[in-house]
Design a protein around this motif. Structure first.
Motif, mmCIF file in Angstrom:
data_model
loop_
_atom_site.group_PDB
_atom_site.id
_atom_site.type_symbol
_atom_site.label_atom_id
_atom_site.label_comp_id
_atom_site.label_asym_id
_atom_site.label_seq_id
_atom_site.Cartn_x
_atom_site.Cartn_y
_atom_site.Cartn_z
ATOM 1 N N MET B 415 0.863 -1.180 0.000
ATOM 2 C CA MET B 415 0.000 0.000 0.000
ATOM 3 C C MET B 415 0.892 1.221 0.000
ATOM 4 O O MET B 415 1.919 1.232 0.679
ATOM 5 N N LEU B 416 0.485 2.216 -0.738
ATOM 6 C CA LEU B 416 1.205 3.487 -0.706
ATOM 7 C C LEU B 416 0.331 4.493 0.015
ATOM 8 O O LEU B 416 -0.892 4.469 -0.111
ATOM 9 N N GLY B 417 0.992 5.359 0.768
ATOM 10 C CA GLY B 417 0.225 6.391 1.460
ATOM 11 C C GLY B 417 -0.071 6.045 2.906
ATOM 12 O O GLY B 417 -0.960 6.634 3.527
ATOM 13 N N GLU B 424 12.315 6.641 2.068
ATOM 14 C CA GLU B 424 13.095 5.446 2.361
ATOM 15 C C GLU B 424 12.191 4.206 2.408
ATOM 16 O O GLU B 424 12.532 3.154 1.882
ATOM 17 N N ASP B 425 11.028 4.381 3.055
ATOM 18 C CA ASP B 425 10.085 3.251 3.145
ATOM 19 C C ASP B 425 9.654 2.810 1.754
ATOM 20 O O ASP B 425 9.525 1.619 1.470
ATOM 21 N N LEU B 426 9.438 3.789 0.889
ATOM 22 C CA LEU B 426 8.971 3.478 -0.470
ATOM 23 C C LEU B 426 10.063 2.763 -1.261
ATOM 24 O O LEU B 426 9.796 1.800 -1.978
ATOM 25 N N GLU B 480 -1.939 13.705 -5.995
ATOM 26 C CA GLU B 480 -0.609 14.124 -6.446
ATOM 27 C C GLU B 480 0.477 13.445 -5.618
ATOM 28 O O GLU B 480 1.489 12.993 -6.154
ATOM 29 N N MET B 481 0.244 13.383 -4.292
ATOM 30 C CA MET B 481 1.230 12.724 -3.432
ATOM 31 C C MET B 481 1.377 11.264 -3.845
ATOM 32 O O MET B 481 2.472 10.713 -3.901
ATOM 33 N N TYR B 482 0.254 10.660 -4.142
ATOM 34 C CA TYR B 482 0.274 9.250 -4.514
ATOM 35 C C TYR B 482 1.072 9.049 -5.792
ATOM 36 O O TYR B 482 1.906 8.147 -5.891
ATOM 37 N N GLN B 483 0.825 9.918 -6.749
ATOM 38 C CA GLN B 483 1.538 9.763 -8.012
ATOM 39 C C GLN B 483 3.032 9.937 -7.841
ATOM 40 O O GLN B 483 3.824 9.225 -8.458
ATOM 41 N N GLU B 484 3.403 10.848 -6.962
ATOM 42 C CA GLU B 484 4.820 11.042 -6.683
ATOM 43 C C GLU B 484 5.397 9.758 -6.065
ATOM 44 O O GLU B 484 6.491 9.320 -6.395
ATOM 45 N N LYS B 485 4.608 9.127 -5.179
ATOM 46 C CA LYS B 485 5.087 7.901 -4.524
ATOM 47 C C LYS B 485 5.252 6.770 -5.527
ATOM 48 O O LYS B 485 6.191 5.985 -5.435
ATOM 49 N N MET B 508 -5.034 3.210 -10.191
ATOM 50 C CA MET B 508 -5.162 4.660 -10.271
ATOM 51 C C MET B 508 -5.813 5.207 -9.018
ATOM 52 O O MET B 508 -6.441 4.508 -8.259
ATOM 53 N N SER B 509 -5.682 6.479 -8.821
ATOM 54 C CA SER B 509 -5.956 7.020 -7.503
ATOM 55 C C SER B 509 -7.302 7.713 -7.328
ATOM 56 O O SER B 509 -7.776 7.835 -6.221
ATOM 57 N N ASP B 510 -7.942 8.159 -8.400
ATOM 58 C CA ASP B 510 -9.174 8.929 -8.226
ATOM 59 C C ASP B 510 -10.259 8.154 -7.488
ATOM 60 O O ASP B 510 -10.898 8.667 -6.575
ATOM 61 N N ALA B 511 -10.443 6.902 -7.909
ATOM 62 C CA ALA B 511 -11.496 6.107 -7.278
ATOM 63 C C ALA B 511 -11.180 5.897 -5.799
ATOM 64 O O ALA B 511 -12.081 5.891 -4.965
ATOM 65 N N SER B 512 -9.902 5.751 -5.468
ATOM 66 C CA SER B 512 -9.537 5.569 -4.061
ATOM 67 C C SER B 512 -9.833 6.823 -3.251
ATOM 68 O O SER B 512 -10.249 6.744 -2.092
#
Ligand code: SF4
Ligand code: SF4
Lengths: 262, 625
Positions: B415-417, B424-426, B480-485, B508-512
């Motif tokens: 999971m991201l975020g 570092e975690d990523l 945006e943060m998610y996409q960066e991750k 993708m992130s919109d639905a989330s």
């Protein structure tokens, strides 16, 4: 191992179940009925079962066929060679006990050694068909005037050749339907009775023939009320004689003569 | 019994032939139940706000269906959302939505029970009500309309759809459903008005009637209080829960669909709840305490279900199958039957270790199957934050043993975020995938690879904070943060020596984000759901139909700021829109866990200890051992 052929009807709402799902349905029936069906070898074994011919979604039928390979019969094992004919009624009853009411096994027979698979034996299908006028209207197709349908159809059949555009996997192909129409008639109330060539080659669908009759290409599935009455195979000895996939070749009442032009 | 030949269908042949998979709409499956509508007192319809193929794979539906149909006085039927092709046709030709069995319009039923499985099905609830010609808002319905009930995981915070429902049933159906139906039957006999029935049913345990509660807000938009609007209505609603799973209803004759549905197999539920308190996981908290079914019961049921359905696969289902105390024995007992009848056994949600590999080797084709690990986070620090008791050592050892056992495909879920996440975690995600490849090359000699190589697939989803988890206070990342991750993870994978053996996929992130808004939303969101639906939003859970722009304009129109719900960290004292609903775990416990999470401290699982979560209230399962 023993090969058995079953005949079944498909009626009522289950007419909307597609061919692949009918096959899946029968696989589950075998398990529910505890039929000792044989499985193929290899990594993902499947039941040894094959169907004579797909039936289009929405069509009903009096006579669909499937071949099964059994390891034993209900009520006894096959280890010792069967001395007497196995009790097919027990098999039929077992199957029908777990069947959906719209699908009913109506007959069965043991196949002699070396018998062709139903799928390859098929040579003709009997049909009872009528038009859905409202669907035709939506497609901008007009029917001959009320009362003149039969007349028009018979005149159409009288033509020496009936060209039609058949869709195949390789593309479209122009064929002559005339030699593949074994029997055809139409009642005064618009019910067509057809006996058409079937099989892996030159399979003629009612939608193609009746499309040609209306001066069109193949009709959309919804344009016809389709009912299959029978599936036939060639007579083992007599030329131009056909009989249902389960029938006694010696029983004259089940035989059909094909026209001399075939 | 009815006769198939003269069965009427709600749709004409021509209509059925014009849509995809007409089998979705005709009923008549094996074990579908037919009764005389005139001879029952209550007509209930289970409504699933997604397509048939998904609905018929749902265990809860099979349970409720079988359980209610055991009663002579009830006919329970099913309805699913029509796929978009039929929806279009129904609108054009003015066909009201119907139930699968009787094919009667849903309007003619007494109760419609919607299963709310995920937040993104909300517009489909409105689609179904709309097609059924039932007023969408509960307040607009009259005594002539069916009662609209909701159940399922989303009812632990049903506020975003509270305005559309007459009442919710919160918790497991087996315990209180009969009583609820009895109460309805009585009310119907006595000619009680809708309002009076709701007043009565609201007093039943597990029942929440949103119209009988007032919500007040602070000036900053947060909830001040949710309070009963009338005398005698309970201030809190406790979920219903089965105390003894071996002694409750189970659908031994589930409906067997004709088409291949998502779960085309026997589902044998071996346990409920979970002993592990992963801090991101809502299911783990909602279904507490952990309760097992007796092995004898399971074997009996499993075989009976296989015989009744003819399915060729049985899945032992639970949140975490490895925690079932007699798993080895259970599998051992099922194998002979399954081998003899060519039935596959599937065991999802296993932790990978020597034992589970041994089990899998016996029931699966190693060449085809892949192993699944869910480290969820790339570093040990972050795994401690989420309390996922899985170390890098566990993963590498599991992978090594699997490779030696002949497997070569590994799936990794992340999971991201996650709160507190750093770069570092990523980057750790790439590292762990790389290390798994190294394990393979170090331990499987070339001559034993058989021309194959290791294949690692790492997938990531977007973390959504959910109610009743320690992260319910946390802010969710923005798109945006998610996409960066995602970019950071991609880089970390690309930097691995064996990067060619690693595939990375992400959602993708919109639905989330939308899911995040609804998960912790309040009643004011109902208007946005309706507005989005009016703009054409439906089947939001399906990527091909999801359209964020409709939602954004709906939020704007309703004066709602989605960030207020999704991206805001909540203070300790904030009253949540779902605080009046109880699933067993206490808010104090959750907050303790939230603080421990921020400090990277793990907590024990219910097997090794008890962290006093509050579920002991139910006095059963792991809490009384
Ligand atoms: S093991 Fe963790 S993630 Fe899985 S169900 Fe239990 S708490 Fe949730
Ligand atoms: S009360 Fe204790 S044992 Fe029971 S679920 Fe909560 S933490 Fe686990």
């Amino acid at each position: 191992m023993i090969r058995v052929r079953i005949r079944f009807e498909k009626k009522g709402p289950v007419r909307f179940i597609g061919h692949l799902d009918v096959m899946r349905y029968f696989q589950k029936v075998m398990r529910r009925a505890k039929i000792d069906i044989a499985y193929s070898e290899g990594y993902s074994p499947h039941q040894l079962m094959s169907f004579a011919m797909p039936l289009s979604v929405g069509a009903t039928s009096d006579a669909e066929y499937a071949d099964l390979t059994l390891r034993s019969f209900p009520g006894r094992t096959m280890d010792d060679p069967p001395r007497e004919a196995p009790d097919l009624s027990l098999l039929i009853a077992r199957l029908n006990d777990v069947m959906h009411e719209g699908i009913t096994v109506t007959d069965a027979c043991v196949l002699p050694e070396g018998a062709k698979k139903a799928m390859t034996a098929v040579c003709a299908c009997g049909w009872r068909v009528s038009f859905r006028p409202d669907v035709l209207r939506n497609e901008d197709i007009t029917l001959p005037a009320e009362g003149s349908l039969r007349q028009a159809f018979l005149a159409f059949l009288d033509r020496p050749s009936i060209p039609a555009l058949k869709k195949t996997k390789a593309g479209e192909k122009q064929i002559d339907l005339r030699p593949f129409i074994y029997e055809a008639d139409c009642s005064d109330d618009g019910v067509f009775t057809l006996l058409l060539k079937a099989g892996s080659e030159d399979n003629v669908k009612p939608s193609l023939l009746l499309g040609a009759f209306l001066g069109k290409n193949e009709l959309p599935p919804a344009a016809l009320v389709l009912h299959r009455t029978q599936i036939y195979q060639a007579h083992p000895e007599r030329e131009r004689v056909i009989l249902p996939l389960i029938a006694d070749p010696a029983d004259a009442s089940s035989l059909k003569m094909l026209p001399a032009t075939v | 019994m009815h006769c198939a030949a003269d069965e009427h269908l709600a749709l004409t042949d021509a209509q059925l032939l014009s849509v995809e998979k007409p089998e979705r709409y005709i009923g008549h499956e094996v074990h579908a139940v037919y009764k005389d509508a005139g001879a029952v007192d209550v007509r209930y319809c289970i409504c699933f706000p997604d397509v048939y193929d998904i609905g018929m794979s749902n265990l809860a539906i099979q349970i409720i269906y079988g359980m209610l149909n055991e009663r002579d006085d009830v006919w329970c039927e099913r309805a699913c959302a029509p796929w978009t092709d039929l929806e279009c046709l129904m609108r054009k030709e003015q066909i009201p939505l119907f139930a699968l069995e009787s094919q009667d319009p849903l309007r003619e039923f007494d109760i419609l029970g919607f299963t709310l499985q995920y937040e993104l099905c909300y517009t489909n609830v409105l689609q179904m009500l709309d097609l059924a010609r039932i007023p969408l808002y509960a307040k607009d319905r009259t005594d002539c309309d069916p009662l609209i009930m909701g159940g399922g995981p989303c009812t632990y915070n049903p506020e975003p759809v509270a305005d559309f429902f007459d009442f919710f049933y919160i918790g497991e159906a087996e315990t209180g459903f009969h009583e609820m139906i009895d109460l309805y039957k009585e009310a119907k006999r006595d000619g009680l008005s809708r309002r009076d029935f709701l007043r009565r049913v609201a007093r039943m345990p597990g029942i929440y009637v949103p119209s009988l509660y007032d919500v007040t807000y602070h000036e900053d938009g947060t909830v001040r209080a949710v309070t009963p609007a009338e005398e005698g209505i309970p201030a809190v609603i406790e979920k219903e829960l089965v105390r003894n799973l071996s002694d409750c209803y189970y659908p031994l004759k589930p409906v067997v669909p004709f088409i291949r549905v998502a779960q085309d197999r026997v589902t044998l539920e071996i346990l409920r709840g979970c002993i592990r308190g992963c801090r991101f996981c809502q299911a783990g908290q909602l279904y507490k305490p952990f309760r097992e079914r007796d092995i004898e019961v399971l074997i009996r049921w499993g075989i009976a279900m296989l015989e009744n359905t003819g399915h060729e696969e049985i899945t032992l289902s639970s949140l975490s199958s490895s925690d079932y105390s007699s798993l080895a024995e259970l599998v051992e007992c099922l194998i002979p039957y399954c081998n003899e009848h060519h039935v596959n056994i599937s065991l999802p949600s296993l932790r990978i270790d020597a034992f589970s590999l041994d089990v899998m080797r016996r029931i699966q084709d190693i060449k085809k199957s892949s192993l699944t690990f869910a480290p969820e986070a790339g570093s040990q620090r972050l795994r401690n934050v989420i309390n996922k008791g899985l170390s890098e050592d566990d993963i590498l050892r599991g992978a090594r043993e699997a490779f030696l056992g002949g497997w070569n495909k590994v799936k990794l879920y992340f999971m991201l975020g996650i709160p507190t996440e750093t770069e570092e975690d990523l980057a750790g995600i790439g590292d762990i995938a790389g290390k798994i490849c190294t394990e393979y090359f170090d331990h499987v000699p070339k001559e034993e690879r058989g021309g194959r190589s290791v294949e690692v697939t790492a997938s990531s989803s977007f973390f959504v904070p959910k109610p009743f988890t320690p992260f319910q206070w946390a802010a969710m990342d923005t798109r945006e943060m998610y996409q960066e991750k995602v970019r950071i993870v991609k880089r970390s994978i690309a930097s691995q020596v064996n990067q060619k053996r690693i595939r990375y996929t992400y959602h993708m992130s919109d639905a989330s984000v939308l899911e995040g808004v609804f998960a912790r939303g309040d009643r004011r969101l109902s208007s946005a759901v309706l507005s989005a639906y009016r703009k054409g939003a439906v089947y939001d859970a399906w990527t091909e139909h999801f359209d964020m722009s409709k939602w954004l304009s709906a939020f704007e129109e309703c004066g709602i700021d989605p960030a207020f719900y999704a991206h805001r960290e909540r203070p300790k004292e904030e009253v949540f829109p779902w605080d009046h609903i109880r699933c067993g775990v206490g808010k104090e416990y959750l907050y303790r866990e939230w603080e421990r999470a921020k400090r990277g401290l793990e907590s024990v699982n219910c097997h090794d200890g008890c962290v006093q979560c509050g579920a002991a209230f139910y006095q059963t399962g792991c809490c009384v051992r």
